[in-house]
Design a protein around this motif. Structure first.
Motif, PDB file in Angstrom:
ATOM      1  N   ALA A  25      47.078  53.465  44.409  1.00 24.81           N
ATOM      2  CA  ALA A  25      45.999  53.509  45.411  1.00 24.81           C
ATOM      3  C   ALA A  25      46.050  52.282  46.313  1.00 24.81           C
ATOM      4  N   ASN A  26      46.435  51.144  45.759  1.00 26.03           N
ATOM      5  CA  ASN A  26      46.593  49.929  46.580  1.00 26.03           C
ATOM      6  C   ASN A  26      47.568  50.160  47.736  1.00 26.03           C
ATOM      7  N   GLN A  27      48.541  51.040  47.525  1.00 23.37           N
ATOM      8  CA  GLN A  27      49.532  51.339  48.568  1.00 23.37           C
ATOM      9  C   GLN A  27      49.077  52.472  49.488  1.00 23.37           C
ATOM     10  N   GLY A  28      47.830  52.919  49.322  1.00 17.02           N
ATOM     11  CA  GLY A  28      47.290  53.983  50.163  1.00 17.02           C
ATOM     12  C   GLY A  28      47.650  55.382  49.719  1.00 17.02           C
ATOM     13  N   ILE A  29      48.122  55.527  48.482  1.00 15.30           N
ATOM     14  CA  ILE A  29      48.541  56.832  47.970  1.00 15.30           C
ATOM     15  C   ILE A  29      47.395  57.481  47.185  1.00 15.30           C
ATOM     16  N   PRO A  30      46.970  58.696  47.564  1.00 18.58           N
ATOM     17  CA  PRO A  30      45.942  59.399  46.792  1.00 18.58           C
ATOM     18  C   PRO A  30      46.452  59.730  45.389  1.00 18.58           C
ATOM     19  N   VAL A  31      45.586  59.527  44.398  1.00 24.09           N
ATOM     20  CA  VAL A  31      45.958  59.696  42.991  1.00 24.09           C
ATOM     21  C   VAL A  31      44.913  60.561  42.288  1.00 24.09           C
ATOM     22  N   ASP A  32      45.389  61.504  41.487  1.00 17.08           N
ATOM     23  CA  ASP A  32      44.522  62.203  40.538  1.00 17.08           C
ATOM     24  C   ASP A  32      44.699  61.527  39.193  1.00 17.08           C
ATOM     25  N   LEU A  33      43.611  61.017  38.630  1.00 13.18           N
ATOM     26  CA  LEU A  33      43.651  60.328  37.332  1.00 13.18           C
ATOM     27  C   LEU A  33      42.940  61.198  36.311  1.00 13.18           C
ATOM     28  N   LYS A  45      37.574  53.694  36.057  1.00 11.71           N
ATOM     29  CA  LYS A  45      37.535  53.173  37.427  1.00 11.71           C
ATOM     30  C   LYS A  45      36.564  51.994  37.517  1.00 11.71           C
ATOM     31  N   GLN A  46      35.451  52.074  36.815  1.00 13.56           N
ATOM     32  CA  GLN A  46      34.507  50.958  36.809  1.00 13.56           C
ATOM     33  C   GLN A  46      35.142  49.719  36.176  1.00 13.56           C
ATOM     34  N   ARG A  47      35.884  49.922  35.084  1.00 15.29           N
ATOM     35  CA  ARG A  47      36.549  48.790  34.420  1.00 15.29           C
ATOM     36  C   ARG A  47      37.551  48.104  35.347  1.00 15.29           C
ATOM     37  N   LEU A  48      38.167  48.881  36.238  1.00 21.76           N
ATOM     38  CA  LEU A  48      39.127  48.289  37.174  1.00 21.76           C
ATOM     39  C   LEU A  48      38.481  47.230  38.047  1.00 21.76           C
ATOM     40  N   THR A  49      37.191  47.366  38.317  1.00 20.87           N
ATOM     41  CA  THR A  49      36.493  46.389  39.165  1.00 20.87           C
ATOM     42  C   THR A  49      36.134  45.126  38.403  1.00 20.87           C
ATOM     43  N   GLU A  50      36.258  45.163  37.070  1.00 15.84           N
ATOM     44  CA  GLU A  50      35.819  44.046  36.234  1.00 15.84           C
ATOM     45  C   GLU A  50      36.977  43.219  35.688  1.00 15.84           C
ATOM     46  N   LEU A  51      38.196  43.761  35.729  1.00 19.51           N
ATOM     47  CA  LEU A  51      39.344  43.068  35.146  1.00 19.51           C
ATOM     48  C   LEU A  51      39.743  41.847  35.969  1.00 19.51           C
ATOM     49  N   LYS A  52      40.210  40.824  35.264  1.00 15.09           N
ATOM     50  CA  LYS A  52      40.746  39.615  35.892  1.00 15.09           C
ATOM     51  C   LYS A  52      42.131  39.347  35.312  1.00 15.09           C
ATOM     52  N   VAL A  61      39.728  51.012  47.622  1.00 12.07           N
ATOM     53  CA  VAL A  61      40.910  51.773  47.207  1.00 12.07           C
ATOM     54  C   VAL A  61      40.567  52.757  46.087  1.00 12.07           C
ATOM     55  N   LEU A  62      39.472  52.486  45.366  1.00 12.62           N
ATOM     56  CA  LEU A  62      39.071  53.396  44.284  1.00 12.62           C
ATOM     57  C   LEU A  62      38.702  54.779  44.811  1.00 12.62           C
ATOM     58  N   GLU A  63      38.369  54.856  46.101  1.00 17.93           N
ATOM     59  CA  GLU A  63      38.041  56.154  46.691  1.00 17.93           C
ATOM     60  C   GLU A  63      39.259  57.067  46.748  1.00 17.93           C
ATOM     61  N   LEU A  64      40.456  56.491  46.648  1.00 17.40           N
ATOM     62  CA  LEU A  64      41.680  57.290  46.639  1.00 17.40           C
ATOM     63  C   LEU A  64      41.989  57.859  45.262  1.00 17.40           C
TER      64      LEU A  64
END
Length: 198
Positions: A25-33, A45-52, A61-64
């Protein structure tokens, strides 16, 4: 000719699957997860916003990343849109084999299919698929976290079409920014064999 995947599907929303989806998704590619439920994908997807360090460039990008369930046939039907389907579920051979058997009828015939594994037999995982799908199957071993670690091992089987390997190598190098190493389908491939030895 350069390869561009217009849609990718990632099977498994655990640590690796969610981060592979994020890197795409960072590269602009739509993904089905996909996972056992849409709710599990939403939590991933929520956890992705919390990782360091962050696996995503920006929150938008999560919208993709579109959620899907292995249990819902209408969700699985969307796999026909995916030009690359990468599986990243538990490191257990029966689990991976059962999932590939489940999704096999929904795969597009001209797609590329891969498993993210750190050492299981690629041929054994692909062995549950029909011959024409086995020719389009290989291992894609990302390292954690996939946004930051440069190495990607590509592991073809004896049946993998060389054109599939070339396409994945091109895409991984040019679009995902990976340093690609071709590995043989032996236990633990290259990096983990060296790591275990060390």
């Amino acid at each position: 000719m350069p390869v561009v995947f217009r849609r990718v599907a990632v099977l498994g929303a655990g640590t690796m699957g969610a981060q592979i989806a994020a890197h795409l998704a960072n590269q602009g590619i739509p993904v089905d997860l996909y996972d056992l439920s849409v709710d599990l994908v939403d939590k991933a997807k929520q956890r992705l916003t919390e990782l360091k360090p962050s696996p995503i460039y920006t929150r938008d990008v999560l919208e993709l990343i579109r959620a899907g369930s292995f249990q819902d046939e209408s969700d699985l039907a969307r796999l026909r849109e995916a030009e690359w389907v990468v599986e990243a579920v538990l490191e257990q051979l029966p689990v991976k084999q059962q999932l590939w058997q489940r999704v096999s009828p929904f795969l597009r015939p001209d797609g590329i299919y891969s498993t993210n594994t750190s050492g299981l037999s690629i041929a054994a995982i692909a062995g549950v698929l029909p011959e024409e799908q086995r020719r389009r199957f290989l291992g894609t071993h990302f390292f954690n976290p996939p946004r930051y670690l440069y190495l990607l091992e590509l592991i073809p089987t004896a049946e993998t079409d060389p054109a599939v390997v070339a396409a994945m190598r091109d895409f991984a190098t040019r679009v995902l920014g990976k340093g690609v190493v071709l590995a043989k389908d032996t236990p633990n491939f290259i990096a983990n064999r060296i790591g275990c030895y060390g």
